[in-house]
Design a protein around this motif. Structure first.
Motif, PDB file in Angstrom:
ATOM      1  N   LEU A  65       0.666  -1.172   0.013  1.00 42.29           N
ATOM      2  CA  LEU A  65      -0.050   0.112   0.138  1.00 42.29           C
ATOM      3  C   LEU A  65       0.920   1.174   0.046  1.00 42.29           C
ATOM      4  O   LEU A  65       0.367   2.297  -0.442  1.00 42.29           O
ATOM      5  N   THR A  69       0.760   4.084  -2.700  1.00 46.16           N
ATOM      6  CA  THR A  69       0.540   5.478  -2.325  1.00 46.16           C
ATOM      7  C   THR A  69       1.426   6.426  -3.077  1.00 46.16           C
ATOM      8  O   THR A  69       1.075   7.712  -3.685  1.00 46.16           O
ATOM      9  N   ARG A  74      -4.144   9.079  -3.676  1.00 44.77           N
ATOM     10  CA  ARG A  74      -4.293   8.883  -2.188  1.00 44.77           C
ATOM     11  C   ARG A  74      -5.424   9.062  -1.726  1.00 44.77           C
ATOM     12  O   ARG A  74      -5.801   8.159  -0.850  1.00 44.77           O
ATOM     13  N   LEU A  77      -7.517   5.785  -2.181  1.00 43.41           N
ATOM     14  CA  LEU A  77      -6.984   4.779  -1.234  1.00 43.41           C
ATOM     15  C   LEU A  77      -7.541   5.052   0.126  1.00 43.41           C
ATOM     16  O   LEU A  77      -7.761   3.968   0.668  1.00 43.41           O
ATOM     17  N   ILE A  78      -7.245   6.082   0.820  1.00 45.67           N
ATOM     18  CA  ILE A  78      -7.672   6.249   1.893  1.00 45.67           C
ATOM     19  C   ILE A  78      -9.136   6.004   2.299  1.00 45.67           C
ATOM     20  O   ILE A  78      -9.599   5.484   3.357  1.00 45.67           O
ATOM     21  N   GLY A  81      -9.636   2.274   2.351  1.00 38.09           N
ATOM     22  CA  GLY A  81      -9.367   1.707   3.523  1.00 38.09           C
ATOM     23  C   GLY A  81     -10.013   2.031   4.715  1.00 38.09           C
ATOM     24  O   GLY A  81     -10.490   1.194   5.595  1.00 38.09           O
ATOM     25  N   SER A 114      -3.668   1.416   5.141  1.00 39.39           N
ATOM     26  CA  SER A 114      -3.678   2.497   4.170  1.00 39.39           C
ATOM     27  C   SER A 114      -3.567   4.103   4.851  1.00 39.39           C
ATOM     28  O   SER A 114      -3.048   4.983   3.900  1.00 39.39           O
ATOM     29  N   CYS A 115      -3.815   4.132   6.074  1.00 44.17           N
ATOM     30  CA  CYS A 115      -4.106   5.391   6.515  1.00 44.17           C
ATOM     31  C   CYS A 115      -2.583   6.264   6.497  1.00 44.17           C
ATOM     32  O   CYS A 115      -2.645   7.501   6.040  1.00 44.17           O
ATOM     33  N   ALA A 118      -0.347   7.149   3.247  1.00 45.96           N
ATOM     34  CA  ALA A 118      -1.138   8.100   2.105  1.00 45.96           C
ATOM     35  C   ALA A 118      -1.279   9.258   2.842  1.00 45.96           C
ATOM     36  O   ALA A 118      -1.031  10.554   2.231  1.00 45.96           O
ATOM     37  N   SER A 349       5.961   3.251   4.669  1.00 48.78           N
ATOM     38  CA  SER A 349       5.554   1.954   4.528  1.00 48.78           C
ATOM     39  C   SER A 349       6.504   0.937   5.127  1.00 48.78           C
ATOM     40  O   SER A 349       6.431   0.049   5.959  1.00 48.78           O
TER      41      SER A 349
END
Length: 433
Positions: A65, A69, A74, A77-78, A81, A114-115, A118, A349
């Motif tokens: 992830l 990002t 982004r 993605l957030i 998630g 994911s938090c 991103a 990450s």
């Protein structure tokens, strides 16, 4: 106010809310650990295992992830998630045994991964370097407030309606914030930097791992997270067992001493880190190093308090938390100082993978295993054949003394980062033009 500034403020407000729910949903299991343990008949090792499995999955999923990002939207993605982890948090309240509860917590870990990459990457592109630590402090304010609300609301709801209701309630605000995330305008990568990033040959992971400061920061992260997760999982049970408080009262003390007091450290650390960063390149990590150095004896003295010494315990743990939380606003910003904009999601990450796999995942399980071992010793020393709650209280009390030792080691690793960060910041500048 320009459109860019309005978008930055809106984005930071939404990201703060999302990070708050991130830690609320993560910590609600720790706040309600005792009733969950009793209903499912768990040992402390099994109770710690829930956090271990959660963090291992969180770390493993976070690496791909993090790369996503750096290459995808982004905000989208957030949103995905947050939706996923909110639904799985509600499902935790429907678990019928230990295995089903563990599986739902794994789902929460997948969504929450994911938090951080991103969110931090967005902040790096919305705020210039001289204001970044303060912006990061606001984003990370979701951590202490999320913990505070998890303990306060978890304790209150658990006391009045049972532990399952708390997980169901947590789902709603997460879904609302997921929708708001889609209204954030995606900024160009590196848009607030004085220079733009060059494309580097080879693996992006190797590029990040060539940065010496990142190794020191990773070491500090795994030591820091070991302690953080051990305390977050076991402080409320410790207050219930050793100081003989009820669920709601124990969670109220944890809410203030582990949650609310951390907000002070975030803001003071962010403000002081930005000021010292102007004067010297290693200013931010030095703030974090000295904060951890002074926090360790506070934990030791808190554990020295006798049964019933609640007030001084809460004050000392609160002081330790306030100082420790300077770590988030300073060290997270220091990562942005040494990593090029197009590699920041990858860097975060990797950092999270190491500190969660090697730190957080071991923290709660080792603490639980130590607690069980010391409890067994207390039972044998008393000549008893049945594990009573007094032995569990003594075991957990003894196990928690590992925390101040590791805090001192964490401070040492940050002093190591302070020695290398200036050179790595200069190297980062050569990767941009």
């Amino acid at each position: 106010m320009t459109e860019q500034q309005r978008n930055a403020r809106f984005a930071l407000a939404v990201l703060f809310g999302i990070n708050l729910m991130n830690f609320f949903d993560r910590q609600i299991a720790g706040a309600l650990g005792e009733p969950i343990r009793i209903e499912f008949g768990l040992s402390d090792t099994q109770l710690g295992l829930v956090s271990t499995v959660f963090t291992l999955v969180y770390a493993a999923v976070g690496v791909p992830l993090g790369r996503l990002t750096d290459n995808w939207l982004r905000t989208r993605l957030i949103a995905i998630g947050v939706t996923f982890w909110s639904v799985l948090t509600a499902a935790s309240g429907l678990a019928w045994n230990f295995t089903s509860f563990l599986l739902t917590r794994i789902g929460v870990g997948i969504g929450e991964a994911s938090c951080a990459p991103a969110g931090q990457s967005l902040i790096g592109d919305l705020y210039p370097p001289e204001r970044r630590a303060r912006a990061m402090a606001i984003f990370m304010l979701g951590l202490p407030l999320g913990l505070f609300l998890a303990y306060m609301l978890g304790g209150y709801i658990g006391h009045h309606w049972g532990w399952r209701a708390a997980f169901l309630v947590a789902c709603v605000p997460g879904l609302m914030l997921a929708g708001l995330a889609l209204f954030i305008k995606e900024p160009p990568r590196g848009s607030v930097e004085a220079r733009t990033s060059l494309a580097l040959p080879g693996s992006p992971f190797r590029s990040v791992l060539r940065i010496k400061t990142m190794w020191w920061i990773v070491l500090s992260g795994l030591l820091f997270n070991f302690n953080t997760y051990a305390v977050n999982v076991f402080q409320t049970p410790f207050l219930q067992r050793f100081h003989q408080l009820g669920l709601q009262d124990a969670n109220t003390i944890s809410a203030v001493s582990l949650g609310l007091s951390g907000a002070i450290g975030l803001f003071v650390g962010g403000w002081l880190g930005d000021r010292l960063r102007v004067q010297r390149p290693n200013g931010r990590v030095l703030v974090a190093a000295f904060a951890l150095l002074f926090a360790a004896p506070c934990v030791f003295m808190a554990l020295q308090q006798p049964q019933g010494g609640i007030v001084l315990f809460a004050v000392l743990m609160g002081a330790s938390t306030a100082m420790s939380f300077a770590y988030y606003s300073t060290v997270y910003s220091a990562i942005q100082d040494v990593v090029a904009p197009n590699l920041r999601g990858t860097a975060v990450s990797l950092y999270f993978f190491a500190m969660y796999v090697l730190g957080a995942s071991f923290g709660s399980t080792i603490m639980g295993a130590l607690s069980d071992s010391f409890a067994q010793q207390a039972m044998v020393s008393a000549g008893a054949s049945t594990m009573e709650e007094t032995f569990r209280a003594a075991g957990l009390h003894s196990a928690m003394y590992v925390i101040p030792i590791l805090m001192l080691l964490c401070a040492g690793s940050l002093f190591g980062a302070a020695r290398t960060i200036a050179a790595d910041m200069r190297a980062m500048q050569t990767q941009t033009r």
